[in-house]
Scaffold this motif. Structure first.
Motif, PDB file in Angstrom:
ATOM      1  N   GLY A 256       0.854  -1.198  -0.015  1.00  0.00           N
ATOM      2  CA  GLY A 256       0.009   0.022  -0.047  1.00  0.00           C
ATOM      3  C   GLY A 256       1.018   1.305  -0.081  1.00  0.00           C
ATOM      4  N   LEU A 257       2.037   1.215   0.750  1.00  0.00           N
ATOM      5  CA  LEU A 257       2.806   2.292   0.623  1.00  0.00           C
ATOM      6  C   LEU A 257       3.439   2.558  -0.665  1.00  0.00           C
ATOM      7  CD1 LEU A 257       4.700   4.440   2.260  1.00  0.00           C
ATOM      8  CD2 LEU A 257       6.441   2.573   2.523  1.00  0.00           C
ATOM      9  N   ALA A 258       3.837   1.642  -1.312  1.00  0.00           N
ATOM     10  CA  ALA A 258       4.421   1.402  -2.681  1.00  0.00           C
ATOM     11  C   ALA A 258       3.255   2.114  -3.848  1.00  0.00           C
ATOM     12  CB  ALA A 258       4.973   0.185  -3.378  1.00  0.00           C
ATOM     13  N   LEU A 259       1.929   1.708  -3.529  1.00  0.00           N
ATOM     14  CA  LEU A 259       0.794   2.123  -4.460  1.00  0.00           C
ATOM     15  C   LEU A 259       0.653   3.804  -4.167  1.00  0.00           C
ATOM     16  CD1 LEU A 259      -1.270   1.660  -6.509  1.00  0.00           C
ATOM     17  CD2 LEU A 259      -2.641   0.498  -4.737  1.00  0.00           C
ATOM     18  N   GLY A 260       0.555   3.952  -2.731  1.00  0.00           N
ATOM     19  CA  GLY A 260       0.335   5.394  -2.495  1.00  0.00           C
ATOM     20  C   GLY A 260       1.347   6.167  -2.919  1.00  0.00           C
ATOM     21  N   LEU A 261       2.667   5.952  -2.798  1.00  0.00           N
ATOM     22  CA  LEU A 261       3.607   6.716  -3.326  1.00  0.00           C
ATOM     23  C   LEU A 261       3.584   6.812  -4.786  1.00  0.00           C
ATOM     24  CD1 LEU A 261       6.537   8.125  -2.962  1.00  0.00           C
ATOM     25  CD2 LEU A 261       7.522   5.992  -2.989  1.00  0.00           C
ATOM     26  N   GLY A 262       3.136   5.884  -5.723  1.00  0.00           N
ATOM     27  CA  GLY A 262       2.899   5.791  -7.062  1.00  0.00           C
ATOM     28  C   GLY A 262       2.095   6.670  -7.415  1.00  0.00           C
ATOM     29  N   LEU A 263       0.975   6.674  -6.536  1.00  0.00           N
ATOM     30  CA  LEU A 263      -0.349   7.726  -6.765  1.00  0.00           C
ATOM     31  C   LEU A 263       0.271   9.211  -6.515  1.00  0.00           C
ATOM     32  CD1 LEU A 263      -3.070   6.068  -4.985  1.00  0.00           C
ATOM     33  CD2 LEU A 263      -3.179   6.601  -7.320  1.00  0.00           C
ATOM     34  N   PHE A 264       1.168   9.379  -5.736  1.00  0.00           N
ATOM     35  CA  PHE A 264       1.381  10.776  -5.490  1.00  0.00           C
ATOM     36  C   PHE A 264       2.614  11.089  -6.598  1.00  0.00           C
ATOM     37  CE2 PHE A 264       5.143  13.389  -3.584  1.00  0.00           C
ATOM     38  CZ  PHE A 264       4.171  14.375  -3.177  1.00  0.00           C
TER      39      PHE A 264
ATOM     40  N   ILE B 189      -4.417   6.310   2.334  1.00  0.00           N
ATOM     41  CA  ILE B 189      -3.969   6.939   3.386  1.00  0.00           C
ATOM     42  C   ILE B 189      -2.511   7.301   3.137  1.00  0.00           C
ATOM     43  CG2 ILE B 189      -3.054   6.565   5.829  1.00  0.00           C
ATOM     44  CD1 ILE B 189      -5.167   4.560   6.031  1.00  0.00           C
ATOM     45  N   VAL B 190      -1.630   6.717   2.640  1.00  0.00           N
ATOM     46  CA  VAL B 190      -0.261   7.229   2.187  1.00  0.00           C
ATOM     47  C   VAL B 190      -0.460   8.334   1.218  1.00  0.00           C
ATOM     48  CG1 VAL B 190       1.805   6.437   0.998  1.00  0.00           C
ATOM     49  CG2 VAL B 190       0.715   5.036   2.513  1.00  0.00           C
ATOM     50  N   GLU B 191      -1.242   8.270   0.204  1.00  0.00           N
ATOM     51  CA  GLU B 191      -1.384   9.418  -0.702  1.00  0.00           C
ATOM     52  C   GLU B 191      -1.835  10.956  -0.161  1.00  0.00           C
ATOM     53  OE1 GLU B 191      -3.542  10.661  -4.835  1.00  0.00           O
ATOM     54  OE2 GLU B 191      -4.559   9.115  -3.246  1.00  0.00           O
TER      55      GLU B 191
END
Length: 226
Positions: free
Chosen positions: A40-48, A116-118
């Motif tokens: 999820g961290l990787a996906l959220g960072l990808g979104l950002f 949440i990360v994004e």
């Protein structure tokens, strides 16, 4: 005590099964938090980084990632875990039990954590990013050593919230033969009208969440004060 109150309970006879169920819940929640948290961290960072104005701005990639998150995140977990049973059979070899439940919880956690990360990353001041760019830092280095550390405190609180949601999902998974305290409370508490067993499971679940919540709050405060 229960005899004095006129309450008939089998909790004493079911102590081994009870603590085994508690251990299963902890295994499911911890595994899902670690795997789902990292992905999820990787996906959220990808979104950002792929959003408009991001470090790796790419409209197509952002739209695909955003649509995936928006599609899977709102699905009620009780439906989601049932829908993923055929996939779980292919991945973990079974459609029921704690590992099938852990697989479904992990997938659900990925999409929840990514948002949440994004949301926490977008709060990082653009000035900090521009300053790092002006110093010649690469985009990857900025993402990993500037953006993530700047949002670390709020993200810890976000992950703490995610753990609470994951514990809730373990209980829901128990209703569909996922194991853990949810399954234990359903089989020996609800179906047999034993409120002592039901509330004992609730107390242990609340204790797990409380410990993690307190730990997350303390860690977040320390990070924010550095």
């Amino acid at each position: 005590m229960t005899a004095v109150l006129g309450i008939d309970t089998r909790l004493g006879d079911l102590q081994p099964e009870f603590w085994q169920a508690a251990g299963e819940t902890l295994v499911m929640a911890t595994t899902a938090l670690v795997l789902g948290g990292l992905l999820g961290l990787a996906l959220g960072l990808g979104l950002f980084v792929t959003r408009k104005g991001g470090l790796y701005a790419n409209r197509l990639v952002f739209v695909v990632l955003n649509v995936a998150v928006n599609f899977f995140r709102p699905i009620p977990f009780v439906i989601f875990v049932a829908a993923l049973q055929p996939v779980a059979r292919q991945v973990v070899g079974t459609g029921i039990g704690i590992w099938a439940a852990t697989f479904a919880i992990t997938i659900a956690a990925i999409f929840g954590v990514s948002r949440i990360v994004e949301q926490n990353l977008v709060t990082v001041s653009p000035g900090v990013i521009e300053a790092a760019r002006a110093m010649g830092a690469s985009r990857l280095r900025i993402a990993l050593t500037v953006v993530l550390p700047e949002a670390l405190g709020p993200m810890i609180l976000g992950f703490t919230f995610a753990f609470v949601a994951i514990v809730d999902m373990t209980a829901i998974a128990g209703v569909v033969a996922g194991g853990g305290l949810g399954s234990f409370a359903q089989r020996f508490g609800f179906r047999q009208f034993d409120q002592v067993i039901t509330w004992s499971a609730i107390v242990v679940l609340v204790a797990m969440v409380t410990v993690i919540q307190l730990g997350g709050n303390v860690l977040a405060r320390r990070v924010l004060r550095r």
